[in-house]
Design a protein around this motif. Structure first.
Motif, PDB file in Angstrom:
ATOM      1  N   HIS A  14       0.780  -1.232  -0.132  1.00  0.00           N
ATOM      2  CA  HIS A  14      -0.095  -0.057   0.084  1.00  0.00           C
ATOM      3  C   HIS A  14       0.900   1.337   0.093  1.00  0.00           C
ATOM      4  CE1 HIS A  14      -3.314   2.562   1.079  1.00  0.00           C
ATOM      5  NE2 HIS A  14      -2.690   3.169   1.629  1.00  0.00           N
ATOM      6  N   ALA A  15       1.592   1.585   1.007  1.00  0.00           N
ATOM      7  CA  ALA A  15       2.168   2.856   1.238  1.00  0.00           C
ATOM      8  C   ALA A  15       3.256   3.072  -0.003  1.00  0.00           C
ATOM      9  CB  ALA A  15       2.836   3.135   2.867  1.00  0.00           C
ATOM     10  N   GLU A  16       3.965   2.048  -0.016  1.00  0.00           N
ATOM     11  CA  GLU A  16       5.177   2.102  -1.228  1.00  0.00           C
ATOM     12  C   GLU A  16       4.490   2.406  -2.567  1.00  0.00           C
ATOM     13  OE1 GLU A  16       4.729  -0.264   1.128  1.00  0.00           O
ATOM     14  OE2 GLU A  16       6.688  -1.151   1.528  1.00  0.00           O
ATOM     15  N   THR A  17       3.592   1.787  -2.772  1.00  0.00           N
ATOM     16  CA  THR A  17       2.956   1.795  -4.146  1.00  0.00           C
ATOM     17  C   THR A  17       2.264   3.641  -4.119  1.00  0.00           C
ATOM     18  OG1 THR A  17       2.074  -0.148  -4.216  1.00  0.00           O
ATOM     19  CG2 THR A  17       0.890   1.172  -5.564  1.00  0.00           C
ATOM     20  N   HIS A  18       1.636   4.067  -3.319  1.00  0.00           N
ATOM     21  CA  HIS A  18       1.236   5.499  -3.274  1.00  0.00           C
ATOM     22  C   HIS A  18       2.646   6.338  -3.572  1.00  0.00           C
ATOM     23  CE1 HIS A  18      -2.854   6.081  -2.051  1.00  0.00           C
ATOM     24  NE2 HIS A  18      -2.807   4.844  -1.652  1.00  0.00           N
ATOM     25  N   ALA A  19       3.505   6.030  -2.787  1.00  0.00           N
ATOM     26  CA  ALA A  19       5.081   6.830  -2.750  1.00  0.00           C
ATOM     27  C   ALA A  19       5.374   6.899  -4.336  1.00  0.00           C
ATOM     28  CB  ALA A  19       5.810   6.318  -2.028  1.00  0.00           C
ATOM     29  N   VAL A  20       5.651   5.680  -4.959  1.00  0.00           N
ATOM     30  CA  VAL A  20       5.907   5.593  -6.287  1.00  0.00           C
ATOM     31  C   VAL A  20       5.142   6.426  -7.266  1.00  0.00           C
ATOM     32  CG1 VAL A  20       6.727   4.045  -8.244  1.00  0.00           C
ATOM     33  CG2 VAL A  20       7.443   3.548  -5.834  1.00  0.00           C
ATOM     34  N   LEU A  21       3.941   6.264  -6.967  1.00  0.00           N
ATOM     35  CA  LEU A  21       3.049   6.918  -8.076  1.00  0.00           C
ATOM     36  C   LEU A  21       2.921   8.355  -8.193  1.00  0.00           C
ATOM     37  CD1 LEU A  21      -0.117   4.297  -7.946  1.00  0.00           C
ATOM     38  CD2 LEU A  21       1.450   4.791 -10.045  1.00  0.00           C
ATOM     39  N   LEU A  22       3.010   8.924  -6.863  1.00  0.00           N
ATOM     40  CA  LEU A  22       2.518  10.253  -6.356  1.00  0.00           C
ATOM     41  C   LEU A  22       3.182  11.171  -7.480  1.00  0.00           C
ATOM     42  CD1 LEU A  22       1.243  12.428  -4.740  1.00  0.00           C
ATOM     43  CD2 LEU A  22       3.394  12.401  -3.258  1.00  0.00           C
ATOM     44  N   PRO A  23       4.650  11.313  -7.674  1.00  0.00           N
ATOM     45  CA  PRO A  23       5.140  12.197  -8.564  1.00  0.00           C
ATOM     46  C   PRO A  23       4.530  12.098 -10.203  1.00  0.00           C
ATOM     47  CG  PRO A  23       6.850  11.096  -7.671  1.00  0.00           C
ATOM     48  CD  PRO A  23       5.608  10.354  -7.141  1.00  0.00           C
ATOM     49  N   HIS A  24       4.128  10.975 -10.504  1.00  0.00           N
ATOM     50  CA  HIS A  24       3.678  10.619 -11.669  1.00  0.00           C
ATOM     51  C   HIS A  24       2.262  10.993 -11.983  1.00  0.00           C
ATOM     52  CE1 HIS A  24       7.530   8.949 -12.572  1.00  0.00           C
ATOM     53  NE2 HIS A  24       7.269   8.261 -11.477  1.00  0.00           N
ATOM     54  N   THR A  25       1.451  10.655 -10.864  1.00  0.00           N
ATOM     55  CA  THR A  25      -0.241  11.204 -11.081  1.00  0.00           C
ATOM     56  C   THR A  25      -0.139  12.618 -10.908  1.00  0.00           C
ATOM     57  OG1 THR A  25      -0.122  10.677  -8.737  1.00  0.00           O
ATOM     58  CG2 THR A  25      -0.962   8.676 -10.258  1.00  0.00           C
ATOM     59  N   THR A  26       0.618  13.184 -10.207  1.00  0.00           N
ATOM     60  CA  THR A  26       0.614  14.693  -9.881  1.00  0.00           C
ATOM     61  C   THR A  26       0.844  15.358 -11.249  1.00  0.00           C
ATOM     62  OG1 THR A  26       1.355  14.485  -7.810  1.00  0.00           O
ATOM     63  CG2 THR A  26       1.425  16.511  -8.497  1.00  0.00           C
ATOM     64  N   ALA A  27       2.052  14.685 -12.038  1.00  0.00           N
ATOM     65  CA  ALA A  27       2.413  15.508 -13.145  1.00  0.00           C
ATOM     66  C   ALA A  27       1.424  15.119 -14.237  1.00  0.00           C
ATOM     67  CB  ALA A  27       3.772  14.904 -13.627  1.00  0.00           C
ATOM     68  N   TYR A  28       0.784  14.138 -14.162  1.00  0.00           N
ATOM     69  CA  TYR A  28      -0.474  13.980 -15.191  1.00  0.00           C
ATOM     70  C   TYR A  28      -1.428  14.977 -15.172  1.00  0.00           C
ATOM     71  CZ  TYR A  28      -3.396  11.076 -18.150  1.00  0.00           C
ATOM     72  OH  TYR A  28      -4.309  10.564 -19.098  1.00  0.00           O
ATOM     73  N   ASN A  29      -1.769  15.204 -13.891  1.00  0.00           N
ATOM     74  CA  ASN A  29      -2.821  16.298 -14.008  1.00  0.00           C
ATOM     75  C   ASN A  29      -2.449  17.600 -13.900  1.00  0.00           C
ATOM     76  OD1 ASN A  29      -5.165  14.716 -13.763  1.00  0.00           O
ATOM     77  ND2 ASN A  29      -4.926  14.166 -11.648  1.00  0.00           N
ATOM     78  N   GLU A  30      -1.154  17.836 -13.784  1.00  0.00           N
ATOM     79  CA  GLU A  30      -0.596  19.214 -13.982  1.00  0.00           C
ATOM     80  C   GLU A  30      -0.992  20.197 -14.908  1.00  0.00           C
ATOM     81  OE1 GLU A  30       3.115  19.069 -12.159  1.00  0.00           O
ATOM     82  OE2 GLU A  30       3.451  21.130 -11.536  1.00  0.00           O
ATOM     83  N   PRO A  31      -1.164  19.594 -16.203  1.00  0.00           N
ATOM     84  CA  PRO A  31      -1.462  20.560 -17.320  1.00  0.00           C
ATOM     85  C   PRO A  31      -2.780  20.976 -17.272  1.00  0.00           C
ATOM     86  CG  PRO A  31      -0.781  18.395 -18.187  1.00  0.00           C
ATOM     87  CD  PRO A  31      -0.597  18.530 -16.724  1.00  0.00           C
TER      88      PRO A  31
ATOM     89  N   GLY B 258      10.220  23.737 -10.340  1.00  0.00           N
ATOM     90  CA  GLY B 258       9.434  24.341 -11.292  1.00  0.00           C
ATOM     91  C   GLY B 258       8.143  23.578 -11.616  1.00  0.00           C
ATOM     92  N   SER B 259       7.880  22.555 -11.095  1.00  0.00           N
ATOM     93  CA  SER B 259       6.545  21.860 -11.305  1.00  0.00           C
ATOM     94  C   SER B 259       6.166  21.029 -10.161  1.00  0.00           C
ATOM     95  CB  SER B 259       6.629  21.027 -12.686  1.00  0.00           C
ATOM     96  OG  SER B 259       7.151  19.671 -12.210  1.00  0.00           O
ATOM     97  N   ALA B 260       5.069  20.655  -9.638  1.00  0.00           N
ATOM     98  CA  ALA B 260       4.679  19.901  -8.645  1.00  0.00           C
ATOM     99  C   ALA B 260       4.978  18.343  -8.823  1.00  0.00           C
ATOM    100  CB  ALA B 260       2.969  19.907  -8.200  1.00  0.00           C
ATOM    101  N   GLY B 261       4.789  17.830  -9.898  1.00  0.00           N
ATOM    102  CA  GLY B 261       5.532  16.336 -10.127  1.00  0.00           C
ATOM    103  C   GLY B 261       6.841  16.151 -10.118  1.00  0.00           C
ATOM    104  N   LYS B 262       7.441  17.170 -10.774  1.00  0.00           N
ATOM    105  CA  LYS B 262       9.048  16.917 -10.450  1.00  0.00           C
ATOM    106  C   LYS B 262       9.380  17.469  -9.262  1.00  0.00           C
ATOM    107  CE  LYS B 262      10.585  18.146 -15.330  1.00  0.00           C
ATOM    108  NZ  LYS B 262       9.304  18.528 -16.224  1.00  0.00           N
ATOM    109  N   GLY B 263       8.902  18.292  -8.475  1.00  0.00           N
ATOM    110  CA  GLY B 263       9.272  18.602  -7.246  1.00  0.00           C
ATOM    111  C   GLY B 263       9.151  17.487  -6.453  1.00  0.00           C
ATOM    112  N   LEU B 264       7.861  16.790  -6.183  1.00  0.00           N
ATOM    113  CA  LEU B 264       7.751  15.563  -5.611  1.00  0.00           C
ATOM    114  C   LEU B 264       8.555  14.527  -5.863  1.00  0.00           C
ATOM    115  CD1 LEU B 264       3.922  15.626  -5.300  1.00  0.00           C
ATOM    116  CD2 LEU B 264       5.437  15.757  -3.531  1.00  0.00           C
ATOM    117  N   TRP B 265       9.085  14.272  -7.305  1.00  0.00           N
ATOM    118  CA  TRP B 265       9.901  13.234  -7.497  1.00  0.00           C
ATOM    119  C   TRP B 265      11.257  13.554  -6.725  1.00  0.00           C
ATOM    120  CZ3 TRP B 265      14.683  12.678 -10.207  1.00  0.00           C
ATOM    121  CH2 TRP B 265      14.826  11.066 -10.446  1.00  0.00           C
ATOM    122  N   HIS B 266      11.836  14.796  -7.094  1.00  0.00           N
ATOM    123  CA  HIS B 266      13.105  15.015  -6.279  1.00  0.00           C
ATOM    124  C   HIS B 266      13.057  14.878  -4.781  1.00  0.00           C
ATOM    125  CE1 HIS B 266      15.571  16.203  -9.751  1.00  0.00           C
ATOM    126  NE2 HIS B 266      14.382  16.664 -10.217  1.00  0.00           N
ATOM    127  N   PHE B 267      11.718  15.442  -4.181  1.00  0.00           N
ATOM    128  CA  PHE B 267      11.729  15.225  -2.739  1.00  0.00           C
ATOM    129  C   PHE B 267      11.961  13.817  -2.427  1.00  0.00           C
ATOM    130  CE2 PHE B 267       8.975  14.841   1.069  1.00  0.00           C
ATOM    131  CZ  PHE B 267       9.912  15.422   1.826  1.00  0.00           C
TER     132      PHE B 267
END
Ligand code: NAD
Length: 353
Positions: free
Chosen positions: A254-271, A287-296
């Motif tokens: 559960h938690a790991e899956t949320h963690a991996v998906l989060l930057p990607h689902t965020t980036a998908y909706n960002e446009p 410079g973007s929510a998805g990228k920021g979360l990925w780096h974090f």
């Protein structure tokens, strides 16, 4: 101009602080209950035992068999124990798995629930219950599922392993992220979710240095409360749908899956909703929510690849099919190609483009 909104109100009493576990007997009495069944996973049985001792005559027994995804056969056994002990409420001590068992008992028996969350997963403030039977996970919402009392005791999170601290916090951030663009969001969910972003940004690196840092633990648990409240009041979209598919149909954790998906689902909706996601991009940079979360996520050693969680390259097509089979509301159009690409990026652990 202020946007129109509906605030559904709060029906859950919340107690927050250090050492608040001492208040459990009083909270049980306040509900007019006198025979509490204490619930936990096998891993937290000793803590459940200590809590039952603290409850003294108000303890009806312990059921330490809670497990991930709330299997119905475990619930049936717990209810048999609950009835045999003549219990009149449940006290759930643990993470989302234990809270889930308490909810499953409550919705079937009418038991009141006192929940003491020890992770950041955020089930405690919601009316949501996911259960598994015959290998299938189904989720429902019902006011009868929402706990009566939640007691946050920061001290109980001091033992949360660092890896789960990180993934669980990203799980919480995912609730806030989808809350920012939920059509039924309200000023309370927006405000608590906004505050949760810098709190997690600051708390996680501090906890990586020292998991016993009480100040950082308090910050993270308070943030988790806000994210849980958000999850409990608004409609979730793509992120939670994908996490559900990967957990339910592919058995991913559960938690790991949320963690991996989060930057990607965020980036998908960002446009579609970039301006609504500003609390994230402003907090995490790049410079973007998805990228920021990925780096974090990378900076706090979160898992980054679905490939590392047990998904195979052959699963990706089927996962995309299942995730796009039933149309559901999402800010950015959900297409088979778009989701397949998202899954590939998350599978490989690439920074979202
Ligand atoms: P979990 O409850 O499965 O806990 C994982 C492990 O960590 C368990 O062994 C647990 O005993 C242990 N643990 C928990 N807190 C600890 C602590 N402070 N110290 C030491 N060990 C500790 O994990 P989770 O991520 O909290 O919950 C996942 C489950 O919650 C999933 O089944 C998910 O579907 C559900 N969930 C439901 C909702 C909802 O609203 N219905 C929301 C979020 C999660």
């Amino acid at each position: 101009m202020t946007r129109a909104f509906t605030f559904p109100g709060l029906t859950t009493r919340v107690v927050f602080g250090h050492g608040t576990l001492t208040q459990v007997p009083d909270e049980v009495a306040r509900l007019g209950r006198s025979r509490a069944m204490v619930l936990s996973t096998p891993h937290q049985q000793a803590e459940a035992q200590a809590l039952a001792e603290r409850l003294g005559a108000k303890a009806a027994g312990i059921f330490a068999g809670a497990t991930m995804h709330t299997p119905v056969d475990v619930t049936d056994r717990a209810i048999a124990a609950y009835r045999a002990a003549n219990a009149d409420c449940v006290v759930s001590l643990g993470g989302g798995s234990t809270t889930g068992l308490g909810k499953a008992i409550a919705v079937r028996t009418g038991a009141d629930q006192v929940v003491i969350p020890t992770t950041y997963a955020g089930s405690e403030m919601t009316d949501i219950l996911g259960e598994t039977a015959a290998g299938e996970k189904t989720t429902r919402r019902d006011p009868a599922i929402r706990p009566e009392v939640v007691i946050y005791d920061v001290d109980l999170t001091l033992t949360l392993p660092l890896a789960l601290t990180v993934t669980s916090a990203l799980n919480a951030i995912a609730h806030a992220m989808e809350g920012f663009y939920a059509p039924d969001r309200n000023p309370v969910t927006e405000s608590l979710s906004r505050d949760a972003m810098p709190a997690f940004r600051d708390a996680l690196p501090a906890l990586a240095q020292n998991p016993q840092d009480k100040e950082a633990r308090a910050k993270a648990l308070f943030a988790a409360w806000g994210c849980s409240l958000t999850l409990g009041q608004v409609t979730m979209a793509l992120h939670h749908k994908l996490a559900h598919v990967l957990g339910g149909s592919f058995g991913l954790p559960h938690a790991e899956t949320h963690a991996v998906l989060l930057p990607h689902t965020t980036a998908y909706n960002e446009p579609a909703v970039g301006s609504l996601l500003l609390p994230i991009s402003n907090t995490f940079g790049h410079g973007s929510a998805g990228k920021g979360l990925w780096h974090f996520a990378k900076s706090v050693d979160a898992p980054m690849r679905l490939a590392d969680l047990g998904l195979t390259a052959q699963d990706l097509d089927r996962a995309a099919d299942i995730a796009t089979k039933n149309p559901y509301a999402n800010p950015h159009p959900v297409t088979r190609d778009g989701i397949r690409h998202l899954l590939q990026q998350a599978f490989d652990g690439h920074c979202p483009d």
